[in-house]
Design a protein around this motif. Structure first.
Motif, PDB file in Angstrom:
ATOM      1  N   TYR A  69      56.947  48.399   3.845  1.00 24.51           N
ATOM      2  CA  TYR A  69      56.554  47.123   4.434  1.00 24.51           C
ATOM      3  C   TYR A  69      55.320  46.570   3.737  1.00 24.51           C
ATOM      4  N   PHE A  70      55.196  45.255   3.805  1.00 25.49           N
ATOM      5  CA  PHE A  70      53.966  44.556   3.446  1.00 25.49           C
ATOM      6  C   PHE A  70      53.765  43.485   4.500  1.00 25.49           C
ATOM      7  N   ASP A  71      52.610  43.510   5.172  1.00 22.82           N
ATOM      8  CA  ASP A  71      52.337  42.539   6.219  1.00 22.82           C
ATOM      9  C   ASP A  71      50.933  41.992   6.089  1.00 22.82           C
ATOM     10  N   ILE A  72      50.765  40.753   6.507  1.00 23.18           N
ATOM     11  CA  ILE A  72      49.446  40.136   6.618  1.00 23.18           C
ATOM     12  C   ILE A  72      49.232  39.841   8.098  1.00 23.18           C
ATOM     13  N   THR A  73      48.129  40.343   8.658  1.00 18.96           N
ATOM     14  CA  THR A  73      47.911  40.193  10.089  1.00 18.96           C
ATOM     15  C   THR A  73      46.492  39.726  10.398  1.00 18.96           C
ATOM     16  N   ASP A  74      46.342  39.215  11.612  1.00 17.14           N
ATOM     17  CA  ASP A  74      45.041  38.964  12.204  1.00 17.14           C
ATOM     18  C   ASP A  74      44.317  40.308  12.321  1.00 17.14           C
ATOM     19  N   VAL A  75      43.073  40.385  11.879  1.00 18.97           N
ATOM     20  CA  VAL A  75      42.329  41.650  11.868  1.00 18.97           C
ATOM     21  C   VAL A  75      42.144  42.211  13.276  1.00 18.97           C
ATOM     22  N   GLU A  76      41.923  41.347  14.251  1.00 17.18           N
ATOM     23  CA  GLU A  76      41.612  41.818  15.599  1.00 17.18           C
ATOM     24  C   GLU A  76      42.861  42.232  16.375  1.00 17.18           C
ATOM     25  N   THR A  77      43.886  41.411  16.339  1.00 18.24           N
ATOM     26  CA  THR A  77      45.069  41.666  17.167  1.00 18.24           C
ATOM     27  C   THR A  77      46.214  42.333  16.410  1.00 18.24           C
ATOM     28  N   LYS A 111      40.026  36.153  10.657  1.00 19.80           N
ATOM     29  CA  LYS A 111      40.013  37.066   9.519  1.00 19.80           C
ATOM     30  C   LYS A 111      41.364  37.757   9.409  1.00 19.80           C
ATOM     31  N   TYR A 112      41.832  37.895   8.167  1.00 16.40           N
ATOM     32  CA  TYR A 112      43.149  38.483   7.915  1.00 16.40           C
ATOM     33  C   TYR A 112      43.030  39.698   6.997  1.00 16.40           C
ATOM     34  N   ARG A 113      44.040  40.558   7.118  1.00 16.27           N
ATOM     35  CA  ARG A 113      44.083  41.760   6.285  1.00 16.27           C
ATOM     36  C   ARG A 113      45.526  41.995   5.869  1.00 16.27           C
ATOM     37  N   ALA A 114      45.717  42.502   4.672  1.00 14.12           N
ATOM     38  CA  ALA A 114      47.053  42.839   4.181  1.00 14.12           C
ATOM     39  C   ALA A 114      47.257  44.344   4.257  1.00 14.12           C
ATOM     40  N   PHE A 115      48.439  44.750   4.715  1.00 12.05           N
ATOM     41  CA  PHE A 115      48.769  46.166   4.906  1.00 12.05           C
ATOM     42  C   PHE A 115      50.047  46.495   4.145  1.00 12.05           C
ATOM     43  N   ILE A 116      50.090  47.720   3.604  1.00 12.25           N
ATOM     44  CA  ILE A 116      51.243  48.100   2.796  1.00 12.25           C
ATOM     45  C   ILE A 116      51.569  49.579   2.991  1.00 12.25           C
ATOM     46  N   ALA A 117      52.857  49.897   2.950  1.00 16.22           N
ATOM     47  CA  ALA A 117      53.327  51.285   2.937  1.00 16.22           C
ATOM     48  C   ALA A 117      54.379  51.400   1.851  1.00 16.22           C
ATOM     49  N   TYR A 121      56.723  54.278  -0.700  1.00 18.20           N
ATOM     50  CA  TYR A 121      57.151  55.633  -1.067  1.00 18.20           C
ATOM     51  C   TYR A 121      57.058  55.794  -2.580  1.00 18.20           C
ATOM     52  N   VAL A 122      56.402  56.882  -2.993  1.00 15.10           N
ATOM     53  CA  VAL A 122      56.270  57.234  -4.406  1.00 15.10           C
ATOM     54  C   VAL A 122      56.656  58.705  -4.537  1.00 15.10           C
ATOM     55  N   GLU A 123      57.714  58.999  -5.270  1.00 11.99           N
ATOM     56  CA  GLU A 123      58.214  60.381  -5.383  1.00 11.99           C
ATOM     57  C   GLU A 123      58.395  61.009  -3.995  1.00 11.99           C
ATOM     58  N   ASP A 124      58.948  60.238  -3.073  1.00 14.90           N
ATOM     59  CA  ASP A 124      59.187  60.675  -1.692  1.00 14.90           C
ATOM     60  C   ASP A 124      57.906  60.957  -0.907  1.00 14.90           C
ATOM     61  N   VAL A 125      56.778  60.542  -1.426  1.00 16.84           N
ATOM     62  CA  VAL A 125      55.503  60.665  -0.728  1.00 16.84           C
ATOM     63  C   VAL A 125      55.138  59.282  -0.187  1.00 16.84           C
ATOM     64  N   ARG A 126      54.832  59.223   1.096  1.00 16.42           N
ATOM     65  CA  ARG A 126      54.536  57.933   1.730  1.00 16.42           C
ATOM     66  C   ARG A 126      53.033  57.649   1.651  1.00 16.42           C
ATOM     67  N   LEU A 127      52.686  56.519   1.027  1.00 15.59           N
ATOM     68  CA  LEU A 127      51.288  56.127   0.862  1.00 15.59           C
ATOM     69  C   LEU A 127      51.043  54.802   1.567  1.00 15.59           C
ATOM     70  N   ILE A 128      49.860  54.675   2.196  1.00 12.62           N
ATOM     71  CA  ILE A 128      49.489  53.406   2.824  1.00 12.62           C
ATOM     72  C   ILE A 128      48.177  52.921   2.264  1.00 12.62           C
ATOM     73  N   ASP A 129      47.957  51.616   2.380  1.00 11.56           N
ATOM     74  CA  ASP A 129      46.704  51.018   1.909  1.00 11.56           C
ATOM     75  C   ASP A 129      46.548  49.671   2.602  1.00 11.56           C
ATOM     76  N   ASN A 130      45.392  49.075   2.481  1.00  5.28           N
ATOM     77  CA  ASN A 130      45.162  47.738   3.028  1.00  5.28           C
ATOM     78  C   ASN A 130      43.959  47.106   2.354  1.00  5.28           C
ATOM     79  N   ILE A 131      43.816  45.800   2.532  1.00  5.37           N
ATOM     80  CA  ILE A 131      42.704  45.084   1.915  1.00  5.37           C
ATOM     81  C   ILE A 131      42.339  43.878   2.778  1.00  5.37           C
ATOM     82  N   ALA A 132      41.038  43.621   2.911  1.00 10.12           N
ATOM     83  CA  ALA A 132      40.586  42.412   3.599  1.00 10.12           C
ATOM     84  C   ALA A 132      40.872  41.214   2.716  1.00 10.12           C
ATOM     85  N   LEU A 133      41.376  40.144   3.327  1.00 15.27           N
ATOM     86  CA  LEU A 133      41.786  38.968   2.556  1.00 15.27           C
ATOM     87  C   LEU A 133      40.759  37.839   2.582  1.00 15.27           C
ATOM     88  N   ASN A 134      39.922  37.813   3.605  1.00 16.84           N
ATOM     89  CA  ASN A 134      38.915  36.747   3.703  1.00 16.84           C
ATOM     90  C   ASN A 134      37.721  37.232   4.514  1.00 16.84           C
TER      91      ASN A 134
END
Length: 281
Positions: free
Chosen positions: A240-248, A260-266, A268-281
């Motif tokens: 998934y890749f989603d952009i959401t309201d930081v608070e809700t 304020k918004y943040r982007a979230f991502i999950a 799979y790399v070599e069957d290993v699940r990795l997550i990350d996120n970044i503040a957008l503003n």
């Protein structure tokens, strides 16, 4: 360095320290890395005493194979902690200490924070997180508890947990610590081959590009662009890749000023699940 396995012993030792002590808690599942070290260092800097929990919590894994593969490196973890401070209490309970009757999570109402992103793909994950964190907070009774922003959704849910359970603690979110190539530090990174661990920098590079695009384009266009970027590579399977309201954590429809918004991502790399996120503003 004091290593304790029972909640009763932990409570007994903490009671000896006095009620007015500034006490920090860093909950972990072990396999510690420099991201954890940064949390521990901040806790040491801001408190008079620190408790580190090391417990691989079975109720937050929806995949038994993932649970079985989770690395257990207690001796190395203790060594890393000792390089930061010898005056730390390490709490390493067995499963039956946390779940004496049955290995089942409590059920919480997180008011929708747990239904998006991770919650959509990992059934009961946040009930499991809430169950262990509630126990730790009530046993340790810390002044402050420290969590990494790599698990930003988890951070928001734990903040909600302390409100609905009326737990008097300050929840501190700490910045994401990254490897030299930008990959967010995670115990799961150790399961990647060396070449793919370098290639996985693509995840953060894409997030940074999405942040730039977010400043100029419609949010749904940014989401489509990210999805298409991952379709170009056989090495990565975007969950998934989603952009959401930081608070809700509500997924964005249209940008709203002063939100304020943040982007979230999950991924799979070599069957290993990795997550990350970044503040957008």
């Amino acid at each position: 360095m004091l290593v304790i396995k029972s909640k009763n012993k932990l409570t007994e030792d903490l009671n000896k320290l006095g009620e007015d002590l500034k006490l920090g808690l860093v909950p972990t599942m072990g396999a510690l890395h420099q991201g954890h070290a940064s949390l521990i260092q901040r806790a040491v800097d801001e408190n008079e005493k620190v408790v580190i929990s090391i417990f691989v919590n079975p109720t937050q894994f929806n995949n038994k194979e993932d649970l079985d593969k989770y690395p257990k490196t207690l001796e190395a973890d203790i060594q890393l902690i000792s390089t930061i401070s010898e005056d730390i209490i390490i709490f390493t309970p067995e499963v039956d200490e946390i779940y004496p009757d049955s290995i089942e999570p409590k059920i919480y109402d997180f008011e929708g924070l747990d239904k998006v992103m991770e919650g959509e793909f990992r059934d009961d994950h946040f009930n499991g997180v809430g169950t262990i964190v509630e126990q730790l907070l009530k046993v340790v009774k810390p002044t402050k508890a420290y969590f990494g922003e790599k698990d930003f959704q988890q951070l928001r849910i734990i903040q909600k947990l302390t409100k609905i359970q009326h737990i008097p603690v300050e929840i501190i979110g700490c910045e994401i610590i990254r490897e030299d190539n930008g990959l967010a530090m995670s115990s799961r990174n150790e399961r990647l081959s060396k070449p793919m661990r370098q290639k996985a920098a693509f995840i953060y590079e894409t997030l940074k590009a999405a942040k730039i695009k977010f400043g100029m384009e419609n949010a749904l266009n940014v989401k489509d662009w990210v999805i298409n970027e991952f379709k170009k590579s056989d090495d990565f399977q975007l969950e998934y890749f989603d952009i959401t309201d930081v608070e809700t954590l509500t997924p964005i429809k249209n940008k709203i000023n002063n939100i304020k918004y943040r982007a979230f991502i999950a991924v799979y790399v070599e069957d290993v699940r990795l997550i990350d996120n970044i503040a957008l503003n």
